[in-house]
Motif scaffolding. Structure first.
Motif, PDB file in Angstrom:
ATOM      1  N   ASN A  15       0.820  -1.216   0.000  1.00  0.00           N
ATOM      2  CA  ASN A  15       0.000   0.000   0.000  1.00  0.00           C
ATOM      3  C   ASN A  15       0.851   1.262   0.000  1.00  0.00           C
ATOM      4  OD1 ASN A  15      -2.272  -1.641   0.085  1.00  0.00           O
ATOM      5  ND2 ASN A  15      -2.494  -1.505   2.315  1.00  0.00           N
ATOM      6  N   SER A  16       1.983   1.214   0.702  1.00  0.00           N
ATOM      7  CA  SER A  16       2.872   2.374   0.747  1.00  0.00           C
ATOM      8  C   SER A  16       3.450   2.677  -0.633  1.00  0.00           C
ATOM      9  CB  SER A  16       3.990   2.135   1.762  1.00  0.00           C
ATOM     10  OG  SER A  16       3.477   2.012   3.076  1.00  0.00           O
ATOM     11  N   TYR A  17       3.900   1.649  -1.335  1.00  0.00           N
ATOM     12  CA  TYR A  17       4.462   1.876  -2.662  1.00  0.00           C
ATOM     13  C   TYR A  17       3.393   2.250  -3.677  1.00  0.00           C
ATOM     14  CZ  TYR A  17       9.326   0.907  -1.715  1.00  0.00           C
ATOM     15  OH  TYR A  17      10.618   1.013  -1.270  1.00  0.00           O
ATOM     16  N   ASP A  18       2.187   1.721  -3.521  1.00  0.00           N
ATOM     17  CA  ASP A  18       1.093   2.186  -4.370  1.00  0.00           C
ATOM     18  C   ASP A  18       0.881   3.687  -4.191  1.00  0.00           C
ATOM     19  OD1 ASP A  18       0.545  -0.292  -5.480  1.00  0.00           O
ATOM     20  OD2 ASP A  18      -1.171  -0.724  -4.184  1.00  0.00           O
ATOM     21  N   ALA A  19       0.953   4.146  -2.924  1.00  0.00           N
ATOM     22  CA  ALA A  19       0.679   5.549  -2.620  1.00  0.00           C
ATOM     23  C   ALA A  19       1.713   6.483  -3.227  1.00  0.00           C
ATOM     24  CB  ALA A  19       0.612   5.747  -1.106  1.00  0.00           C
ATOM     25  N   VAL A  20       2.964   6.047  -3.299  1.00  0.00           N
ATOM     26  CA  VAL A  20       4.037   6.939  -3.771  1.00  0.00           C
ATOM     27  C   VAL A  20       4.502   6.616  -5.181  1.00  0.00           C
ATOM     28  CG1 VAL A  20       4.843   7.294  -1.405  1.00  0.00           C
ATOM     29  CG2 VAL A  20       5.939   5.527  -2.815  1.00  0.00           C
ATOM     30  N   ALA A  21       3.777   5.768  -5.904  1.00  0.00           N
ATOM     31  CA  ALA A  21       4.289   5.262  -7.180  1.00  0.00           C
ATOM     32  C   ALA A  21       4.693   6.379  -8.137  1.00  0.00           C
ATOM     33  CB  ALA A  21       3.252   4.338  -7.829  1.00  0.00           C
ATOM     34  N   GLU A  22       3.821   7.349  -8.364  1.00  0.00           N
ATOM     35  CA  GLU A  22       4.147   8.422  -9.312  1.00  0.00           C
ATOM     36  C   GLU A  22       5.304   9.279  -8.802  1.00  0.00           C
ATOM     37  OE1 GLU A  22       3.234   9.006 -12.274  1.00  0.00           O
ATOM     38  OE2 GLU A  22       1.301   8.013 -12.610  1.00  0.00           O
ATOM     39  N   ALA A  23       5.301   9.598  -7.501  1.00  0.00           N
ATOM     40  CA  ALA A  23       6.395  10.391  -6.930  1.00  0.00           C
ATOM     41  C   ALA A  23       7.714   9.627  -6.982  1.00  0.00           C
ATOM     42  CB  ALA A  23       6.058  10.771  -5.491  1.00  0.00           C
ATOM     43  N   TYR A  24       7.656   8.333  -6.748  1.00  0.00           N
ATOM     44  CA  TYR A  24       8.850   7.493  -6.813  1.00  0.00           C
ATOM     45  C   TYR A  24       9.435   7.532  -8.231  1.00  0.00           C
ATOM     46  CZ  TYR A  24      11.792   3.373  -5.888  1.00  0.00           C
ATOM     47  OH  TYR A  24      12.845   2.510  -5.712  1.00  0.00           O
ATOM     48  N   LEU A  25       8.564   7.356  -9.214  1.00  0.00           N
ATOM     49  CA  LEU A  25       9.024   7.395 -10.599  1.00  0.00           C
ATOM     50  C   LEU A  25       9.657   8.738 -10.922  1.00  0.00           C
ATOM     51  CD1 LEU A  25       9.202   6.257 -13.475  1.00  0.00           C
ATOM     52  CD2 LEU A  25       6.839   7.029 -13.819  1.00  0.00           C
ATOM     53  N   ASP A  26       9.012   9.828 -10.526  1.00  0.00           N
ATOM     54  CA  ASP A  26       9.545  11.160 -10.821  1.00  0.00           C
ATOM     55  C   ASP A  26      10.887  11.405 -10.138  1.00  0.00           C
ATOM     56  OD1 ASP A  26       7.288  11.688 -12.297  1.00  0.00           O
ATOM     57  OD2 ASP A  26       6.275  12.819 -10.723  1.00  0.00           O
ATOM     58  N   THR A  27      11.067  10.838  -8.931  1.00  0.00           N
ATOM     59  CA  THR A  27      12.264  11.121  -8.131  1.00  0.00           C
ATOM     60  C   THR A  27      13.406  10.165  -8.430  1.00  0.00           C
ATOM     61  OG1 THR A  27      10.817  11.948  -6.368  1.00  0.00           O
ATOM     62  CG2 THR A  27      13.107  11.459  -5.774  1.00  0.00           C
ATOM     63  N   ILE A  28      13.086   8.898  -8.636  1.00  0.00           N
ATOM     64  CA  ILE A  28      14.115   7.855  -8.699  1.00  0.00           C
ATOM     65  C   ILE A  28      14.185   7.169 -10.062  1.00  0.00           C
ATOM     66  CG2 ILE A  28      14.808   5.635  -7.641  1.00  0.00           C
ATOM     67  CD1 ILE A  28      13.776   6.642  -5.015  1.00  0.00           C
ATOM     68  N   GLY A  29      13.211   7.406 -10.916  1.00  0.00           N
ATOM     69  CA  GLY A  29      13.146   6.677 -12.178  1.00  0.00           C
ATOM     70  C   GLY A  29      14.351   6.859 -13.088  1.00  0.00           C
ATOM     71  N   GLY A  30      15.091   7.964 -12.933  1.00  0.00           N
ATOM     72  CA  GLY A  30      16.280   8.172 -13.758  1.00  0.00           C
ATOM     73  C   GLY A  30      17.586   7.938 -13.039  1.00  0.00           C
ATOM     74  N   GLU A  31      17.538   7.208 -11.932  1.00  0.00           N
ATOM     75  CA  GLU A  31      18.700   7.112 -11.055  1.00  0.00           C
ATOM     76  C   GLU A  31      19.920   6.467 -11.696  1.00  0.00           C
ATOM     77  OE1 GLU A  31      18.018   4.637  -7.649  1.00  0.00           O
ATOM     78  OE2 GLU A  31      16.998   3.082  -8.803  1.00  0.00           O
ATOM     79  N   LEU A  32      19.753   5.566 -12.634  1.00  0.00           N
ATOM     80  CA  LEU A  32      20.917   4.888 -13.199  1.00  0.00           C
ATOM     81  C   LEU A  32      21.819   5.838 -13.973  1.00  0.00           C
ATOM     82  CD1 LEU A  32      19.555   1.414 -14.379  1.00  0.00           C
ATOM     83  CD2 LEU A  32      21.086   1.898 -12.460  1.00  0.00           C
ATOM     84  N   THR A  33      21.306   6.976 -14.383  1.00  0.00           N
ATOM     85  CA  THR A  33      22.156   7.914 -15.128  1.00  0.00           C
ATOM     86  C   THR A  33      23.282   8.456 -14.269  1.00  0.00           C
ATOM     87  OG1 THR A  33      20.725   9.796 -14.570  1.00  0.00           O
ATOM     88  CG2 THR A  33      20.248   8.607 -16.613  1.00  0.00           C
ATOM     89  N   HIS A  34      23.110   8.487 -12.955  1.00  0.00           N
ATOM     90  CA  HIS A  34      24.193   8.975 -12.092  1.00  0.00           C
ATOM     91  C   HIS A  34      24.765   7.885 -11.189  1.00  0.00           C
ATOM     92  CE1 HIS A  34      20.482   9.935  -9.632  1.00  0.00           C
ATOM     93  NE2 HIS A  34      21.196   9.262  -8.739  1.00  0.00           N
ATOM     94  N   LYS A  35      24.646   6.617 -11.623  1.00  0.00           N
ATOM     95  CA  LYS A  35      25.191   5.505 -10.851  1.00  0.00           C
ATOM     96  C   LYS A  35      26.098   4.648 -11.735  1.00  0.00           C
ATOM     97  CE  LYS A  35      21.499   5.035  -7.431  1.00  0.00           C
ATOM     98  NZ  LYS A  35      20.630   4.072  -6.713  1.00  0.00           N
TER      99      LYS A  35
END
Length: 219
Positions: A15-35
């Motif tokens: 339920n927690s990840y359902d609640a933040v899904a869009e925010a998670y994508l916006d914040t972390i979805g491009g993370e591999l570019t700086h890893k």
């Protein structure tokens, strides 16, 4: 007997990840570019995967790593996540990959289906007693010779969130120590090939990151 408390905790995570899904994508979805190290480890995993074998992303979130795997040589990339909201975003944004709803303790996959698998910051939501069963499930769905890359925050801390990016949640982040994780993987039947730690990148939360690369032995 199944522990109803564990079901309740997994439901809270879902339920927690359902609640933040869009925010998670916006914040972390491009993370591999700086890893760069993470990308290098993923490339090494793909280079050692049998030709034509599918690769699993266990706890795939919005599918950004699954999509990266599909774009960088995986014959077929399959993301599995507990959160229907995350899976919906992954299917929307990464039609080149396959996504399934599923639990790390009961993976929706056949025995020996995958040539390799990654579990990047997904086992951190398991209770300590659930790590060994989760690693046994990973062993089950891997082919002999298949590798598993596990990433997690290093340490012994447990961080609990009631609010995440302005959304009410109920989720724990369990830091893990690399040596016990490696021992649990060996107990599940894996050979551990490498362990390493790194400092956080500037764009990340300020935690030490740990990686364990394990291999299911040949039959």
């Amino acid at each position: 007997m199944t522990d109803p408390g564990n079901h309740g905790r997994r439901a809270a995570v879902r339920n927690s990840y359902d609640a933040v899904a869009e925010a998670y994508l916006d914040t972390i979805g491009g993370e591999l570019t700086h890893k760069p190290l993470d990308r290098a480890l993923l490339v090494a995993l793909l280079e050692q995967t049998a030709t034509g074998a599918p690769v699993a992303d266990l706890g795939c979130g919005p599918g950004h790593v699954t999509g990266w795997l599909a774009a960088h040589g995986a014959a077929r990339a399959v993301g599995i996540d507990l959160s229907p909201g995350m899976v919906a975003l992954a299917r929307r944004d990464h039609p080149e990959a396959e996504f399934r709803e599923g639990d790390l303790l009961r993976l929706p996959a056949a025995d020996g289906e995958f040539g390799a698998a990654v579990a990047l910051y997904s086992v951190i939501h398991l209770e300590p007693a659930e790590l060994a069963p989760a690693f046994a499930e990973a062993w089950r769905v891997l082919r002999p010779g298949g590798r598993l890359l596990v990433a997690f925050h290093a340490g012994t801390e447990v961080r609990h969130l009631d609010d995440w990016w302005g959304h009410p949640v109920d989720v724990d982040f369990r830091f893990l120590e690399p040596v016990p994780v490696a021992e649990l993987l060996r107990g599940a039947g894996f050979d551990v090939e490498a362990t390493l730690e790194r400092a956080h990148y500037p764009q990340e939360a300020q935690t030490t990151r740990a990686y364990v690369l394990a291999r299911r032995p040949e039959a």
